[in-house]
Every structure is written in C-alpha cells, then in structure tokens.
Scaffold this motif. Structure first.
Motif, PDB file in Angstrom:
ATOM      1  N   ASP A  97      24.582  47.504  46.181  1.00  5.64           N
ATOM      2  CA  ASP A  97      23.320  46.776  46.327  1.00  5.64           C
ATOM      3  C   ASP A  97      23.362  45.443  45.589  1.00  5.64           C
ATOM      4  O   ASP A  97      22.895  44.407  46.105  1.00  5.64           O
ATOM      5  CB  ASP A  97      22.157  47.627  45.801  1.00  5.64           C
ATOM      6  CG  ASP A  97      21.890  48.847  46.669  1.00  5.64           C
ATOM      7  OD1 ASP A  97      22.310  48.845  47.839  1.00  5.64           O
ATOM      8  OD2 ASP A  97      21.268  49.808  46.169  1.00  5.64           O
ATOM      9  N   MET A  98      23.914  45.452  44.368  1.00  8.00           N
ATOM     10  CA  MET A  98      23.959  44.235  43.561  1.00  8.00           C
ATOM     11  C   MET A  98      24.898  43.197  44.179  1.00  8.00           C
ATOM     12  O   MET A  98      24.612  41.994  44.157  1.00  8.00           O
ATOM     13  CB  MET A  98      24.400  44.569  42.138  1.00  8.00           C
ATOM     14  CG  MET A  98      23.374  45.372  41.354  1.00  8.00           C
ATOM     15  SD  MET A  98      23.946  45.800  39.683  1.00  8.00           S
ATOM     16  CE  MET A  98      23.924  44.179  38.914  1.00  8.00           C
ATOM     17  N   LEU A  99      26.003  43.659  44.760  1.00  3.17           N
ATOM     18  CA  LEU A  99      26.935  42.726  45.403  1.00  3.17           C
ATOM     19  C   LEU A  99      26.297  42.084  46.627  1.00  3.17           C
ATOM     20  O   LEU A  99      26.424  40.875  46.855  1.00  3.17           O
ATOM     21  CB  LEU A  99      28.220  43.454  45.811  1.00  3.17           C
ATOM     22  CG  LEU A  99      29.162  43.871  44.672  1.00  3.17           C
ATOM     23  CD1 LEU A  99      30.308  44.714  45.213  1.00  3.17           C
ATOM     24  CD2 LEU A  99      29.704  42.658  43.929  1.00  3.17           C
ATOM     25  N   GLU A 100      25.597  42.876  47.420  1.00  3.56           N
ATOM     26  CA  GLU A 100      24.993  42.342  48.631  1.00  3.56           C
ATOM     27  C   GLU A 100      23.814  41.419  48.323  1.00  3.56           C
ATOM     28  O   GLU A 100      23.449  40.585  49.143  1.00  3.56           O
ATOM     29  CB  GLU A 100      24.555  43.491  49.540  1.00  3.56           C
ATOM     30  CG  GLU A 100      25.735  44.290  50.084  1.00  3.56           C
ATOM     31  CD  GLU A 100      25.341  45.314  51.125  1.00  3.56           C
ATOM     32  OE1 GLU A 100      24.126  45.578  51.284  1.00  3.56           O
ATOM     33  OE2 GLU A 100      26.233  45.859  51.800  1.00  3.56           O
TER      34      GLU A 100
ATOM     35  N   GLU B 198      28.857  33.437  42.233  1.00  2.00           N
ATOM     36  CA  GLU B 198      29.960  34.172  41.625  1.00  2.00           C
ATOM     37  C   GLU B 198      29.566  34.793  40.290  1.00  2.00           C
ATOM     38  O   GLU B 198      30.079  35.855  39.922  1.00  2.00           O
ATOM     39  CB  GLU B 198      31.166  33.247  41.444  1.00  2.00           C
ATOM     40  CG  GLU B 198      31.828  32.847  42.751  1.00  2.00           C
ATOM     41  CD  GLU B 198      33.115  32.078  42.528  1.00  2.00           C
ATOM     42  OE1 GLU B 198      33.462  31.811  41.353  1.00  2.00           O
ATOM     43  OE2 GLU B 198      33.787  31.746  43.525  1.00  2.00           O
ATOM     44  N   TYR B 199      28.663  34.146  39.574  1.00  5.74           N
ATOM     45  CA  TYR B 199      28.219  34.695  38.289  1.00  5.74           C
ATOM     46  C   TYR B 199      27.560  36.057  38.492  1.00  5.74           C
ATOM     47  O   TYR B 199      27.819  37.007  37.741  1.00  5.74           O
ATOM     48  CB  TYR B 199      27.243  33.736  37.608  1.00  5.74           C
ATOM     49  CG  TYR B 199      26.665  34.289  36.323  1.00  5.74           C
ATOM     50  CD1 TYR B 199      27.369  34.202  35.123  1.00  5.74           C
ATOM     51  CD2 TYR B 199      25.420  34.922  36.322  1.00  5.74           C
ATOM     52  CE1 TYR B 199      26.851  34.723  33.945  1.00  5.74           C
ATOM     53  CE2 TYR B 199      24.894  35.448  35.145  1.00  5.74           C
ATOM     54  CZ  TYR B 199      25.615  35.346  33.963  1.00  5.74           C
ATOM     55  OH  TYR B 199      25.101  35.885  32.810  1.00  5.74           O
TER      56      TYR B 199
ATOM     57  N   PHE C 176      40.046  37.143  42.274  1.00  2.53           N
ATOM     58  CA  PHE C 176      38.746  36.923  41.632  1.00  2.53           C
ATOM     59  C   PHE C 176      38.658  38.006  40.573  1.00  2.53           C
ATOM     60  O   PHE C 176      38.589  39.195  40.902  1.00  2.53           O
ATOM     61  CB  PHE C 176      37.626  37.061  42.672  1.00  2.53           C
ATOM     62  CG  PHE C 176      36.234  36.898  42.106  1.00  2.53           C
ATOM     63  CD1 PHE C 176      35.723  35.635  41.842  1.00  2.53           C
ATOM     64  CD2 PHE C 176      35.431  38.002  41.865  1.00  2.53           C
ATOM     65  CE1 PHE C 176      34.438  35.485  41.342  1.00  2.53           C
ATOM     66  CE2 PHE C 176      34.161  37.857  41.364  1.00  2.53           C
ATOM     67  CZ  PHE C 176      33.653  36.595  41.108  1.00  2.53           C
ATOM     68  N   ASN C 177      38.702  37.622  39.298  1.00  5.32           N
ATOM     69  CA  ASN C 177      38.831  38.644  38.262  1.00  5.32           C
ATOM     70  C   ASN C 177      38.221  38.220  36.938  1.00  5.32           C
ATOM     71  O   ASN C 177      37.789  37.078  36.774  1.00  5.32           O
ATOM     72  CB  ASN C 177      40.313  38.975  38.070  1.00  5.32           C
ATOM     73  CG  ASN C 177      41.105  37.777  37.584  1.00  5.32           C
ATOM     74  OD1 ASN C 177      41.055  37.409  36.415  1.00  5.32           O
ATOM     75  ND2 ASN C 177      41.850  37.131  38.499  1.00  5.32           N
ATOM     76  N   SER C 178      38.234  39.159  36.007  1.00  2.31           N
ATOM     77  CA  SER C 178      37.737  38.873  34.661  1.00  2.31           C
ATOM     78  C   SER C 178      38.843  39.023  33.624  1.00  2.31           C
ATOM     79  O   SER C 178      38.575  39.206  32.445  1.00  2.31           O
ATOM     80  CB  SER C 178      36.578  39.826  34.313  1.00  2.31           C
ATOM     81  OG  SER C 178      37.026  41.177  34.266  1.00  2.31           O
TER      82      SER C 178
ATOM     83  N   LEU D 199      31.981  36.982  48.739  1.00  3.51           N
ATOM     84  CA  LEU D 199      32.757  35.834  48.256  1.00  3.51           C
ATOM     85  C   LEU D 199      32.968  34.821  49.377  1.00  3.51           C
ATOM     86  O   LEU D 199      32.928  33.605  49.143  1.00  3.51           O
ATOM     87  CB  LEU D 199      34.110  36.307  47.709  1.00  3.51           C
ATOM     88  CG  LEU D 199      34.077  37.048  46.369  1.00  3.51           C
ATOM     89  CD1 LEU D 199      35.457  37.605  46.044  1.00  3.51           C
ATOM     90  CD2 LEU D 199      33.595  36.134  45.247  1.00  3.51           C
ATOM     91  N   LYS D 200      33.189  35.301  50.594  1.00  2.00           N
ATOM     92  CA  LYS D 200      33.342  34.394  51.731  1.00  2.00           C
ATOM     93  C   LYS D 200      32.045  33.645  52.021  1.00  2.00           C
ATOM     94  O   LYS D 200      32.047  32.455  52.328  1.00  2.00           O
ATOM     95  CB  LYS D 200      33.785  35.180  52.972  1.00  2.00           C
ATOM     96  CG  LYS D 200      35.280  35.429  53.061  1.00  2.00           C
ATOM     97  CD  LYS D 200      35.629  36.090  54.375  1.00  2.00           C
ATOM     98  CE  LYS D 200      37.141  36.108  54.572  1.00  2.00           C
ATOM     99  NZ  LYS D 200      37.691  34.775  54.840  1.00  2.00           N
TER     100      LYS D 200
END
Length: 234
Positions: free
Chosen positions: A10-13, A18-19, A50-52, A159-160
């Motif tokens: 849900d949070m990604l959508e 990016e933050y 894409f990483n931390s 991301l796209k």
C-alpha cells in the motif's frame, strides 16, 4: 500473510517520490530485523539499482562489476522463489574475487538476507533484497509468495512512474495496478491468468486494462503495450 507486507504494498503504491519509497522499504526492513534494502534489475551485463547500502559499498560494487559474481544475483537468476542467503556460505579461503567480494560485503554490514526474485521482460531479472549485519535473520518462510512478487512489481513500476513524470502527461500516467496488468499482458498472460497471479478478479483486471487503453487512446491491448513501451513505462 505478514500484515507488514500488505502495508508495504500500500505504501509503495501511494508513494509520490523516491524518499517515500525508501521510507516504506526501510520501515519494513527494520520491522523484521534487517538493516538495509536493495532493489536490483539486471538485463544482460547491465544493472540498475535502488538501495540503502552505504555509498562506499555502492561504489565498490558497481566499480568492481560485482553483479557478475554476486552469489545472490546468480541465485536469483537461477530460481524464481524467495530465498534466504548468508555470506557464511560463500568462500572464506584463498584470494579469489568471490572471497574479496565476501569480505568487503561483510565489512559493510551485509552478512545475510532474504531476496525476492522476479523474472522481467526481455530476459531481465528483478530482485528485492533485505540484508542484515547479523549472521542469520531469515523471514523467507513468513512471506506469501504472490504478495512478495506484488511488492517487487509495485516497487518496479512506481520507480518507473516517478522517472517518467517529467516526460509523460499526468493524464496518461498509469496507476500501479494498471501498469501491473499491462506488464502481465506483455508476457502473454490473459485476464484470467493475470487475475490469478496478482490476486484480483478477472473483471478487475479487464477494468484496469480498459482504463489504461483509454488513457493512451489504444483500441487493443497490443496497441496499448506498444504505446506504453514507447513512452518508457514498461
């Protein structure tokens, strides 16, 4: 299913930049005892990430072209299911590139992790990894396989979307669900097969595809796919 996995989807959508994506992935990682996350897409010898991870490790990894020998990448390409890995299983003797890779990874706090691999289009592989400095933090058995794949796809297309916002009219932006349905259509899946893969009804899949076609003035799904690819969305 782990409720945190549903929350992550849900949070990604819902993420707008990016933050927000990094925040969602960090929260999930930390809730399960992991320190870092890394999304990696490989296509031939090319990689996107894409990483931390620490910037020093990113420089070493990319500069040394470690994706070619990384045991996690190799395993992700070989199998299409969630798996746990640990650096303790990698070579510990000699002076081979793989030994150096192992030592440098451990030095940067990457000792074990869980990876979700997904086969992409045109021979590419997408994978999302959560890594820890500890010797063993294995949650692979807690993750629902279909929902885990949905996480990777939501991350990939979000991301796209963010990357394309400056080039595509907002009126023609596909929602994450619409893009997921288009992605499966590219891979030759019909509405019923797509519905089974992502856990929604056939009617809902068709609804998303119809909405996507309207946004791009496409008369057919193949035409929609061609237009979406032309705009760099898939």
């Amino acid at each position: 299913m782990d409720p945190n996995l549903r929350s992550l989807i849900d949070m990604l959508e819902a993420a707008h930049d990016e933050y927000m994506i990094k925040s969602a992935l960090r929260n999930f990682a930390h809730s399960h005892g992991y320190d870092r996350f890394a999304y990696l897409q490989t296509e031939g010898l090319d990689i996107r990430t894409f990483n931390s991870y620490p910037k020093s490790w990113q420089g070493i990894y990319l500069g040394g072209k470690y994706s070619r020998i990384d045991p996690v990448v190799t395993e992700a390409k070989r199998r299409r299911e969630i798996f746990f890995w640990t650096a303790d299983d990698w070579p510990t003797r000699g002076s081979s590139p793989l030994r150096r890779f192992r030592d440098e990874a451990v030095d940067h706090g990457i000792r074990c992790g869980v990876t979700i691999p997904v086969e992409g289009s045109f021979g590419s592989t997408m994978m999302l990894t959560f890594a820890s400095r500890e010797r063993e933090v294995d949650i692979s058995g807690l993750l629902n396989a279909k929902k885990a794949v949905q996480v990777v796809m939501a991350l990939h297309y979000q991301l796209k979307i963010i990357a394309a916002t400056t080039a595509v009219s907002p009126k023609r932006m596909l929602s994450p669900r619409e893009m997921t349905c288009v992605m499966w259509a590219i891979r030759g899946k019909n509405a019923l097969e797509t519905a089974m893969l992502i856990g929604i009804t056939t009617r809902t899949v068709q609804h998303h595809l119809d909405n996507a076609r309207k946004k791009f003035n496409a008369k057919t799904v193949p035409q929609l796919v061609a237009l979406a690819k032309d705009r760099g969305l898939v």
